[in-house]
Design a protein around this motif. Structure first.
Motif, PDB file in Angstrom:
ATOM      1  N   THR A 160       0.835  -1.200   0.000  1.00  0.00           N
ATOM      2  CA  THR A 160       0.000   0.000   0.000  1.00  0.00           C
ATOM      3  C   THR A 160       0.869   1.248   0.000  1.00  0.00           C
ATOM      4  OG1 THR A 160      -1.800  -1.145   1.136  1.00  0.00           O
ATOM      5  CG2 THR A 160      -1.782   1.251   1.278  1.00  0.00           C
ATOM      6  N   ALA A 161       1.955   1.227   0.762  1.00  0.00           N
ATOM      7  CA  ALA A 161       2.875   2.364   0.769  1.00  0.00           C
ATOM      8  C   ALA A 161       3.474   2.582  -0.622  1.00  0.00           C
ATOM      9  CB  ALA A 161       3.980   2.137   1.789  1.00  0.00           C
ATOM     10  N   ASP A 162       3.851   1.499  -1.297  1.00  0.00           N
ATOM     11  CA  ASP A 162       4.408   1.604  -2.645  1.00  0.00           C
ATOM     12  C   ASP A 162       3.413   2.266  -3.591  1.00  0.00           C
ATOM     13  OD1 ASP A 162       6.650   0.318  -1.704  1.00  0.00           O
ATOM     14  OD2 ASP A 162       6.155  -1.625  -2.593  1.00  0.00           O
ATOM     15  N   TYR A 163       2.150   1.873  -3.455  1.00  0.00           N
ATOM     16  CA  TYR A 163       1.105   2.418  -4.325  1.00  0.00           C
ATOM     17  C   TYR A 163       1.015   3.934  -4.154  1.00  0.00           C
ATOM     18  CZ  TYR A 163      -3.530   3.062  -6.407  1.00  0.00           C
ATOM     19  OH  TYR A 163      -4.591   3.491  -7.177  1.00  0.00           O
ATOM     20  N   PHE A 164       0.953   4.395  -2.906  1.00  0.00           N
ATOM     21  CA  PHE A 164       0.761   5.822  -2.672  1.00  0.00           C
ATOM     22  C   PHE A 164       2.042   6.622  -2.891  1.00  0.00           C
ATOM     23  CE2 PHE A 164      -3.119   4.285  -0.731  1.00  0.00           C
ATOM     24  CZ  PHE A 164      -4.024   5.192  -1.268  1.00  0.00           C
ATOM     25  N   GLY A 220      -4.817   1.257 -12.616  1.00  0.00           N
ATOM     26  CA  GLY A 220      -4.454   1.981 -11.406  1.00  0.00           C
ATOM     27  C   GLY A 220      -5.174   1.537 -10.160  1.00  0.00           C
ATOM     28  N   ALA A 221      -6.074   0.567 -10.268  1.00  0.00           N
ATOM     29  CA  ALA A 221      -6.825   0.089  -9.103  1.00  0.00           C
ATOM     30  C   ALA A 221      -6.218  -1.223  -8.615  1.00  0.00           C
ATOM     31  CB  ALA A 221      -8.286  -0.110  -9.462  1.00  0.00           C
ATOM     32  N   GLN A 222      -6.237  -1.411  -7.311  1.00  0.00           N
ATOM     33  CA  GLN A 222      -5.796  -2.684  -6.740  1.00  0.00           C
ATOM     34  C   GLN A 222      -6.263  -2.768  -5.296  1.00  0.00           C
ATOM     35  OE1 GLN A 222      -1.395  -2.460  -6.896  1.00  0.00           O
ATOM     36  NE2 GLN A 222      -1.404  -2.302  -4.676  1.00  0.00           N
ATOM     37  N   SER A 232     -13.896  -4.938  -4.098  1.00  0.00           N
ATOM     38  CA  SER A 232     -13.000  -5.651  -3.177  1.00  0.00           C
ATOM     39  C   SER A 232     -13.238  -5.194  -1.750  1.00  0.00           C
ATOM     40  CB  SER A 232     -11.539  -5.410  -3.573  1.00  0.00           C
ATOM     41  OG  SER A 232     -11.239  -6.065  -4.789  1.00  0.00           O
ATOM     42  N   TYR A 233     -13.448  -3.901  -1.580  1.00  0.00           N
ATOM     43  CA  TYR A 233     -13.701  -3.380  -0.239  1.00  0.00           C
ATOM     44  C   TYR A 233     -14.976  -3.965   0.353  1.00  0.00           C
ATOM     45  CZ  TYR A 233     -15.541  -0.188   3.267  1.00  0.00           C
ATOM     46  OH  TYR A 233     -16.098   0.325   4.404  1.00  0.00           O
ATOM     47  N   LEU A 284      -7.668 -10.551   7.848  1.00  0.00           N
ATOM     48  CA  LEU A 284      -7.759  -9.511   8.868  1.00  0.00           C
ATOM     49  C   LEU A 284      -8.288  -8.192   8.335  1.00  0.00           C
ATOM     50  CD1 LEU A 284      -4.296  -9.906  10.670  1.00  0.00           C
ATOM     51  CD2 LEU A 284      -6.494 -10.900  11.335  1.00  0.00           C
ATOM     52  N   ALA A 285      -7.809  -7.803   7.140  1.00  0.00           N
ATOM     53  CA  ALA A 285      -8.126  -6.460   6.646  1.00  0.00           C
ATOM     54  C   ALA A 285      -7.928  -6.403   5.144  1.00  0.00           C
ATOM     55  CB  ALA A 285      -7.248  -5.421   7.336  1.00  0.00           C
ATOM     56  N   VAL A 286      -8.502  -5.358   4.548  1.00  0.00           N
ATOM     57  CA  VAL A 286      -8.349  -5.112   3.112  1.00  0.00           C
ATOM     58  C   VAL A 286      -8.140  -3.619   2.894  1.00  0.00           C
ATOM     59  CG1 VAL A 286      -9.429  -5.219   0.832  1.00  0.00           C
ATOM     60  CG2 VAL A 286      -9.844  -7.052   2.491  1.00  0.00           C
ATOM     61  N   ASP A 287      -7.101  -3.271   2.116  1.00  0.00           N
ATOM     62  CA  ASP A 287      -6.927  -1.913   1.605  1.00  0.00           C
ATOM     63  C   ASP A 287      -7.356  -1.923   0.149  1.00  0.00           C
ATOM     64  OD1 ASP A 287      -5.715  -1.287   4.023  1.00  0.00           O
ATOM     65  OD2 ASP A 287      -3.669  -1.360   3.224  1.00  0.00           O
ATOM     66  N   ALA A 288      -8.353  -1.128  -0.210  1.00  0.00           N
ATOM     67  CA  ALA A 288      -8.860  -1.125  -1.583  1.00  0.00           C
ATOM     68  C   ALA A 288      -8.685   0.260  -2.192  1.00  0.00           C
ATOM     69  CB  ALA A 288     -10.325  -1.539  -1.607  1.00  0.00           C
TER      70      ALA A 288
END
Length: 404
Positions: free
Chosen positions: A189-193, A350-352, A373-374, A363-367
């Protein structure tokens, strides 16, 4: 139903609590006290649409001002509580006025961490972003061609960087940890942002902190821990928030990373309840404190029910969001304790989404721009079901089929 109830803190939790009390049939005197001059308003748009000029002030308000009068709620804005007298069951306002209560609720939220004056935190042009006054104070700074330093690579700092870059500000963002979002998100997620902000011209420097800000009365530059110096027009500090527990501590309530409450939002004083960012509460055998709008609303409504003798065990279902440029990040669950992540490509460019697992348990999802997906991930987490990681990673997999 006719007891005198006072609520300290007119943010999302406080506004939700008084509205729910009336919905549940409370007919007694009800007072909501807020330190800010504005009626209760939304905070998330402050660093996004409001700062960009895309949302008018009145649209920030959670309810029209007339609502409080119509509901018989005594809304006291621009009013500060000096202390709570638990023995006498009253609160003392900063002007000396005394308000008696039968039950009290504390919904004071959180306050931003600031830079020490010794390293330039008291200079003009050094801002934080937490309330309406902060947003109004920093808005004139966001002008094309100006130079900004943003200190902190969490969501607060990244959201501010996105707005600044969109306004044509030259932005440098420093993060002392080895990467942005180190406390709250996986490397993926950090790489994406990081890539997103870099594409918009933001200069992100990781593993680099602030040594000091410099200037004569107003900030004009910064010295970083790697020896680099920067010329600046303003700085924004986004190094986290802390629960506002001052009144509770002074009143002798139990504190544990926030005001300690039980599953029905009761504090260590049976006449005092608390909800929102300022509280820590039971969660899956431990205790947590959540900084989110959904938690503020849900916990406040649970507190209202308990105050009227209708307690229900509050069960948090954590979810969060962040808007940066044209990307909407939606987060379901808590990733604490994750052991691995699975990346699922999105339905459009650009979506993932990033799926967090502990063993085989989701445990969790970052969408990121991935609402499906969320939604699917959120439902699975709430239901306690965990899809096969390999199936999630396969873009050909129908996520809804996994729910079945």
């Amino acid at each position: 139903m006719d007891q005198r109830i006072v609520v300290i803190g007119a943010g999302q939790a406080g506004a939700s609590l008084v509205a729910k009390l009336r919905d549940l049939g409370h007919t007694g005197p009800l007072t909501l006290i807020g330190a800010e001059p504005a009626p209760p308003y939304q905070r998330p748009p402050l660093s996004k649409k409001y700062l960009l000029g895309d949302m008018a002030l009145e649209r920030l308000y959670l309810r029209p001002e007339q609502f409080y009068a119509d509901q018989g709620i005594g809304l006291r804005t621009a009013t500060r509580v000096a202390r709570i007298d638990r023995a006498a069951r009253h609160v003392v306002l900063s002007d000396g006025e005394v308000l008696a209560y039968d039950q009290l609720a504390i919904t004071t939220g959180s306050v931003p961490n600031r830079l020490p004056a010794a390293i330039g935190g008291a200079l003009g042009g050094v801002h934080v972003m937490r309330d309406l006054a902060d947003a109004d104070g920093i808005a004139p700074e966001f002008a094309e061609g100006r130079r900004a330093l943003i200190i902190g690579g969490g969501y607060i700092g990244l959201e501010a960087a996105a707005v600044a870059a969109a306004r044509g500000v030259t932005v440098t963002l420093v993060e002392m940890a080895e990467r942005i979002l180190a406390r709250v998100a996986a490397p993926a997620t950090a790489d994406y942002f990081r890539a997103l902000h870099t594409a918009h011209g933001v200069d992100i420097r990781e593993g680099v902190g602030l040594e000091r800000l410099i200037g004569d009365g107003r900030v004009s530059g910064a010295v970083l821990t790697d020896g680099t110096t920067l010329d600046l027009d303003f700085a924004l500090v986004g190094v986290g928030i802390r629960p506002d527990t001052v009144l509770a501590e002074e009143a002798g309530l139990e504190i544990d990373n926030g005001i300690r409450v039980d599953g029905a939002c009761r504090t260590s004083d049976p006449a005092i309840f608390a909800a929102g960012d300022c509280t820590s509460f039971p969660y899956r055998g431990g205790r947590i404190r959540l900084e989110s709008v959904p938690n503020a609303i849900d916990q406040a409504e649970a507190a209202a029910a308990a105050m009227l003798g209708q307690p229900v065990a509050y069960e948090a279902q954590p979810w969060f969001w962040s808007d940066q440029y044209d990307v909407k990040l939606q987060i379901a669950g808590l990733n604490t304790g994750y052991e691995r992540t699975v990346i699922r490509p999105g339905a459009r460019d650009g979506a993932q989404s990033v799926w967090y697992y502990a063993g085989e348990r989701l445990l969790a999802v970052d969408a990121m721009n991935e609402p499906r997906s969320y939604m699917v991930g959120k439902r699975m987490i709430e239901a306690g079901t965990s899809p096969d990681p390999a199936a999630v990673a396969d873009p050909a997999t129908d996520l809804k089929a996994l729910m079945r």
